[in-house]
Write a protein that holds these residues in place. Structure first.
Motif, PDB file in Angstrom:
ATOM      1  N   MET A   1       0.845  -1.182   0.000  1.00 53.97           N
ATOM      2  CA  MET A   1       0.000   0.000   0.000  1.00 53.97           C
ATOM      3  C   MET A   1       0.890   1.245   0.000  1.00 53.97           C
ATOM      4  N   ALA A   2       0.637   2.133  -0.918  1.00 55.55           N
ATOM      5  CA  ALA A   2       1.429   3.361  -1.048  1.00 55.55           C
ATOM      6  C   ALA A   2       1.084   4.328   0.085  1.00 55.55           C
ATOM      7  N   ILE A   3       2.078   5.043   0.494  1.00 55.78           N
ATOM      8  CA  ILE A   3       1.906   6.062   1.526  1.00 55.78           C
ATOM      9  C   ILE A   3       1.596   7.382   0.825  1.00 55.78           C
ATOM     10  N   SER A   4       0.595   8.096   1.315  1.00 51.70           N
ATOM     11  CA  SER A   4       0.219   9.369   0.694  1.00 51.70           C
ATOM     12  C   SER A   4       1.248  10.449   1.032  1.00 51.70           C
ATOM     13  N   ASP A   5       1.272  11.489   0.199  1.00 55.59           N
ATOM     14  CA  ASP A   5       2.155  12.622   0.469  1.00 55.59           C
ATOM     15  C   ASP A   5       1.833  13.230   1.830  1.00 55.59           C
ATOM     16  N   GLU A   6       0.556  13.293   2.164  1.00 55.57           N
ATOM     17  CA  GLU A   6       0.150  13.841   3.456  1.00 55.57           C
ATOM     18  C   GLU A   6       0.785  13.042   4.602  1.00 55.57           C
ATOM     19  N   GLN A   7       0.785  11.726   4.484  1.00 57.18           N
ATOM     20  CA  GLN A   7       1.399  10.887   5.509  1.00 57.18           C
ATOM     21  C   GLN A   7       2.918  11.074   5.544  1.00 57.18           C
ATOM     22  N   LEU A   8       3.526  11.189   4.377  1.00 56.83           N
ATOM     23  CA  LEU A   8       4.974  11.367   4.307  1.00 56.83           C
ATOM     24  C   LEU A   8       5.411  12.700   4.907  1.00 56.83           C
ATOM     25  N   LEU A   9       4.535  13.688   4.814  1.00 61.22           N
ATOM     26  CA  LEU A   9       4.861  15.030   5.305  1.00 61.22           C
ATOM     27  C   LEU A   9       4.328  15.289   6.717  1.00 61.22           C
ATOM     28  N   ASP A  10       3.895  14.233   7.384  1.00 65.01           N
ATOM     29  CA  ASP A  10       3.353  14.346   8.737  1.00 65.01           C
ATOM     30  C   ASP A  10       4.482  14.225   9.769  1.00 65.01           C
ATOM     31  N   PHE A  11       5.159  15.332   9.994  1.00 63.69           N
ATOM     32  CA  PHE A  11       6.232  15.409  10.984  1.00 63.69           C
ATOM     33  C   PHE A  11       6.346  16.856  11.423  1.00 63.69           C
ATOM     34  N   ASP A  12       7.101  17.091  12.479  1.00 60.21           N
ATOM     35  CA  ASP A  12       7.249  18.432  13.043  1.00 60.21           C
ATOM     36  C   ASP A  12       8.227  19.255  12.203  1.00 60.21           C
ATOM     37  N   LYS A  13       7.693  20.093  11.356  1.00 60.61           N
ATOM     38  CA  LYS A  13       8.519  20.911  10.466  1.00 60.61           C
ATOM     39  C   LYS A  13       9.244  22.022  11.224  1.00 60.61           C
ATOM     40  N   GLU A  14       8.770  22.355  12.402  1.00 66.45           N
ATOM     41  CA  GLU A  14       9.404  23.394  13.222  1.00 66.45           C
ATOM     42  C   GLU A  14      10.808  22.986  13.659  1.00 66.45           C
ATOM     43  N   ARG A  15      11.090  21.697  13.669  1.00 67.20           N
ATOM     44  CA  ARG A  15      12.411  21.207  14.091  1.00 67.20           C
ATOM     45  C   ARG A  15      13.455  21.325  12.983  1.00 67.20           C
ATOM     46  N   LEU A  16      13.014  21.662  11.772  1.00 68.57           N
ATOM     47  CA  LEU A  16      13.924  21.727  10.635  1.00 68.57           C
ATOM     48  C   LEU A  16      14.414  23.157  10.424  1.00 68.57           C
ATOM     49  N   ALA A  17      15.699  23.300  10.265  1.00 67.04           N
ATOM     50  CA  ALA A  17      16.297  24.628  10.133  1.00 67.04           C
ATOM     51  C   ALA A  17      15.991  25.281   8.788  1.00 67.04           C
ATOM     52  N   ILE A  35      11.980  10.101  -6.110  1.00 65.68           N
ATOM     53  CA  ILE A  35      13.190  10.060  -5.271  1.00 65.68           C
ATOM     54  C   ILE A  35      12.923  10.785  -3.951  1.00 65.68           C
ATOM     55  N   TYR A  36      12.301  11.951  -4.026  1.00 67.81           N
ATOM     56  CA  TYR A  36      12.023  12.707  -2.803  1.00 67.81           C
ATOM     57  C   TYR A  36      11.057  11.936  -1.898  1.00 67.81           C
ATOM     58  N   ARG A  37      10.039  11.320  -2.484  1.00 67.39           N
ATOM     59  CA  ARG A  37       9.114  10.526  -1.673  1.00 67.39           C
ATOM     60  C   ARG A  37       9.858   9.384  -0.982  1.00 67.39           C
ATOM     61  N   ASN A  38      10.806   8.774  -1.698  1.00 67.96           N
ATOM     62  CA  ASN A  38      11.631   7.735  -1.091  1.00 67.96           C
ATOM     63  C   ASN A  38      12.441   8.306   0.074  1.00 67.96           C
ATOM     64  N   HIS A  39      12.970   9.513  -0.081  1.00 73.35           N
ATOM     65  CA  HIS A  39      13.723  10.142   0.998  1.00 73.35           C
ATOM     66  C   HIS A  39      12.824  10.390   2.212  1.00 73.35           C
ATOM     67  N   LEU A  40      11.574  10.779   1.958  1.00 83.44           N
ATOM     68  CA  LEU A  40      10.640  10.988   3.057  1.00 83.44           C
ATOM     69  C   LEU A  40      10.332   9.673   3.775  1.00 83.44           C
ATOM     70  N   GLU A  41      10.228   8.586   3.012  1.00 80.73           N
ATOM     71  CA  GLU A  41      10.006   7.272   3.626  1.00 80.73           C
ATOM     72  C   GLU A  41      11.215   6.859   4.473  1.00 80.73           C
ATOM     73  N   ILE A  42      12.411   7.105   3.970  1.00 76.82           N
ATOM     74  CA  ILE A  42      13.620   6.794   4.731  1.00 76.82           C
ATOM     75  C   ILE A  42      13.629   7.602   6.023  1.00 76.82           C
ATOM     76  N   ALA A  43      13.267   8.880   5.941  1.00 75.09           N
ATOM     77  CA  ALA A  43      13.231   9.732   7.139  1.00 75.09           C
ATOM     78  C   ALA A  43      12.225   9.196   8.154  1.00 75.09           C
ATOM     79  N   GLN A  44      11.081   8.680   7.689  1.00 79.82           N
ATOM     80  CA  GLN A  44      10.118   8.075   8.610  1.00 79.82           C
ATOM     81  C   GLN A  44      10.720   6.850   9.289  1.00 79.82           C
TER      82      GLN A  44
END
Length: 94
Positions: A1-17, A35-44
């Motif tokens: 099952m593919a992860i949606s962009d919304e799910q991939l971007l569900d993290f605290d963006k305030e912690r990012l410089a 590639i970017y979506r893969n990077h978001l999955e790796i970050a999760q």
């Protein structure tokens, strides 16, 4: 099952410089969106690894070493999320 962009971007963006919504939207819509979506999955995955380290379930380290390792791994996840490793990203520019 593919992860949606919304799910991939569900993290605290305030912690990012260097979080930039426009740069992220461009990365998702561009030719390197997969590639970017893969990077978001790796970050999760990294987030889960950090949780396991915090619980003491990953290796045996001194508290000081553990804090340093977690900080370094969080830094990698931040760069993955900020598009820094997408082709042409800030950290890949020569």
């Amino acid at each position: 099952m593919a992860i949606s962009d919304e799910q991939l971007l569900d993290f605290d963006k305030e912690r990012l410089a260097h979080w930039d919504e426009e740069r992220v939207a461009h990365a998702l819509a561009g030719e390197n969106g997969a590639i970017y979506r893969n990077h978001l999955e790796i970050a999760q995955w990294i987030d889960g690894w950090i949780e396991r380290m915090d619980e003491g379930d990953v290796g045996r380290r001194t508290p000081e070493h553990q804090r340093g390792l977690i900080a370094g791994v969080r830094e990698i996840a931040a760069h993955l999320r900020q598009t820094d490793f997408v082709p042409g990203g800030d950290l890949l520019r020569g």
